[in-house]
Design a protein around this motif. Structure first.
Motif: not given
Length: 679
Positions: A618-622
């Motif tokens: 899960m990337d930082g934006n999510a």
């Protein structure tokens, strides 16, 4: 008498050549058109009045029946009396009887009737009528015909009947049309490609030019004879290319199946142009393939473009080598400092000095990377200007403040000359400071220690001109003409003593042009210094808008300890950042995945979350969106710590819920200011 004349007419008609005559299509008319045919009785007179078809001797009958053409016998009024069998087949007539007595002209399209009547009049006068026209058959098949109309003289020497012979030339007509279309397509292709056409016999050196473009390419008058290979080599070719041309000619004489040559020609003014010749054997049925047909093209523009591409590729390679050099330079002291710190047991002064070395080299690397990204954004049109009326004197003051440490460190003398009146332009304050700062930095780097730099602003009615002159190393004229191009800095100095990637001037040019201005460089040569000038449109209404005021200082207050969560899959980066902030008095928690971070916030609350964007799973934006919706972190300050620094990356992080977007390596001073505001 009729039979010999008929035989002569058959022999004459059998020699008829096919010609092309254009006409519109019409349906075959099986009845006489009263509005097109001269008045005559509506029906044939009694058979006792109309003489029967003349008896044809055997030889005439044989010719009549065996002629491959459509042969018709008409009365002197042009009415049908008989038609041979081959003619009936050609006209696709199953039963000729209904046509007997009909006016022959009524079987033709309306637009052809006048031509038919003229031919009949010629035959009635004892002459011969000829024409070519389109006419459908009885079953509607479109056909083109070549027709000859002649009288059949009676015993009194007067026309007693009329002979009309029609030859089907549809195939020849179609072949002519296809050939014409092929020629038109060839002409279109050669015109579009700007090709000249030629035919050449390499053995006899006889040449013909097949279009005017060949004359234009070689600058030969259209009335002059074509230039053969011997004259081409002697009068047109560049001397250095004559030997290669002779080799190509010799190969063609020896029977090579292709002729290809690229070389330089000299026009009447001595200017050099490039031409390309290409030919192949001309395939003539039954003839030896001794001739070549080919093309000639002026490829000067292509050659210049290829030279520019090669030069750009060379400078790109030099730039990449220089980039590697510049990145290795700071890595060496950083690596040495890291090895030194592993030894331990240093006094405070040595630790501080080592830390300063690391910080300074990281700052240098950050500056290099920022230059690369900045020039990419500006030249790519991504940067948008925030324009306002600005006094260029204020811009100069800010730029001098930024470049002052470098200028003073090199011991240069900076002289500033500005006019007393406002030097107002419409521009982006940050970018204008960047322009002037880059010019000052460039002058400082390429001027030996203790040099002199003059910065001057000059005004006229429409322009504001800012110039930066130095007495430094200067440059040759060739380099001065392209010093603002990307990668051109590689030729300034081979030892790289000045440092940098040479992107600053390319950035200056792009930013100046975005402001509607121009930039130029003048140098007297190596060792004679350089002068860079920027010209911008002037606002002459006299109004001035001061630069945006600095943000008011923060109200001093009691700082508190913050609970900070760091999430980064780079273990070393996360650990170093946590150690730095922990040394500043904050409580730190480190996680290396989004899943672990989400599990952590279930049992803990945080004031600040520092999140990497490029996390696995899960990337930082999510992750930021999840944290923003969780009650334990809904009010926390979310800061993106990432290597992604494009404007689109900032927009995505803002949409995800981040309050701040910081690019690695993090500006620790800015981060401390942000945390101080929260505290």
């Amino acid at each position: 008498m009729a039979a010999p004349i008929l035989a002569v007419m058959f022999a004459t008609v059998l020699k008829l050549g096919a010609k092309s005559v254009e006409s519109r299509h019409s349906r075959f008319a099986c009845a006489r058109r009263k509005d097109l045919i001269p008045p005559m009785s509506d029906s044939l007179p009694p058979s006792s009045v109309v003489p029967p078809a003349p008896a044809v001797p055997d030889i005439g009958a044989a010719i009549y029946d065996s002629s491959p053409d459509c042969v018709k016998v008409l009365d002197v009024d042009g009415r049908m009396l008989s038609m041979n069998k081959n003619g009936q087949c050609a006209m696709e007539i199953d039963d000729f009887a209904p046509l007997v007595g009909l006016a022959w002209a009524s079987l033709w399209p309306p637009e052809t009737v006048a031509t038919v009547l003229t031919a009949l009049d010629a035959a009635r006068s004892g002459g011969t009528g000829r024409f070519g026209a389109f006419c459908q058959t009885a079953k509607g098949t479109p056909k083109w015909w070549e027709v000859i109309v002649a009288p059949i003289l009676g015993a009194d020497g007067q026309p007693g009947r009329i002979l009309a012979m029609s030859r089907d030339v549809t195939g020849a007509r179609q072949a002519d049309d296809e050939l014409r279309q092929s020629v038109e397509r060839l002409q279109l292709a050669t015109d579009a490609a700007e090709l000249g056409l030629w035919t050449w016999d390499p053995v006899s050196d006889k040449v013909t030019w097949d279009n005017e473009r060949t004359y234009d390419i070689l600058g030969v008058g259209h009335g002059e004879p074509p230039v053969n290979a011997t004259r081409f080599a002697a009068d047109f070719l560049h001397p250095d290319d004559v030997a290669r041309f002779a080799q190509a000619v010799a190969a063609s004489v020896a029977g090579d199946l292709r002729f290809q040559f690229q070389g330089r020609v000299l026009d009447k003014d001595g200017a050099v142009r490039w031409v390309e010749l290409y030919g192949r054997p001309h395939d003539c049925a039954g003839q030896p393939r001794t001739q070549l047909v080919g093309t000639i093209a002026d490829i000067t523009a292509r050659k210049l473009a290829e030279d520019k591409l090669r030069d750009a590729d060379r400078r790109k390679d030099e730039f990449l080598a220089m980039l590697a050099h510049e990145l290795r330079n700071p890595l060496a002291p950083i690596g040495a400092a890291a090895e030194l710190l592993k030894l331990g047991k240093f006094d405070e002064a040595r630790v501080r000095r080592t830390s300063e070395i690391i910080s300074r080299q990281v700052s240098h690397m950050t500056h290099l990377v920022n230059d690369l990204l900045d020039v990419s954004r500006v030249t790519g049109g991504v940067v948008k200007l925030d324009t306002a009326p600005l006094d260029l004197r204020d811009i100069v003051a800010d730029a001098v403040e930024q470049s002052g440490p470098l200028i003073l460190g090199r011991g240069h003398k900076l002289c500033i000359h500005v006019p007393p009146e406002a030097s107002t332009v419409l521009g982006d304050a940050k970018r204008l400071v960047q322009i002037v700062g880059n010019l000052l930095n460039n002058a400082a780097k390429y001027t030996p220690d203790g040099g002199k730099i003059d910065l001057r602003i000059a005004l006229d009615d429409e322009r504001v001109t800012l110039s930066v002159a130095d007495n430094g190393i200067g440059m040759e004229h060739q380099l001065a003409c392209r010093v603002f191009d990307l990668f051109s800095q590689a030729e300034h100095t081979s030892d790289r003593t000045a440092g940098g990637l040479g992107l600053g001037l390319a950035l200056v040019k792009s930013l100046v042009e975005m402001h509607g201005g121009t930039v130029s460089c003048v140098s007297g040569g190596t060792g004679a210094g350089s002068t860079f000038s920027v010209s911008l449109p002037r606002l002459c209404d006299g109004r001035q808008t001061p630069l945006a005021a600095h943000a008011p200082g923060r109200v001093a207050g009691q700082a508190r300890t913050l609970d900070i969560l760091v999430v980064d899959d780079n273990v070393d980066a996360a650990a170093m950042l946590a150690m730095l902030l922990e040394a500043s008095g904050h409580r730190m928690t480190v996680e290396h995945s989004a899943r672990d971070a989400l599990a952590r916030i279930e049992t803990a609350r945080f004031d600040v979350c520092l999140l990497d964007i490029g996390l696995p799973e899960m990337d930082g934006n999510a992750l930021a969106a999840r944290l923003r919706s969780h009650p334990h972190t809904r009010g926390a300050l979310l800061v993106a710590i990432t290597g992604y620094g494009q404007e689109s990356d900032r927009q995505r992080s803002q949409a995800a819920g981040f309050d701040q977007h910081m690019v690695k390596p993090v500006d620790t001073a800015r981060l401390m200011d942000v945390l101080a505001e929260v505290a």
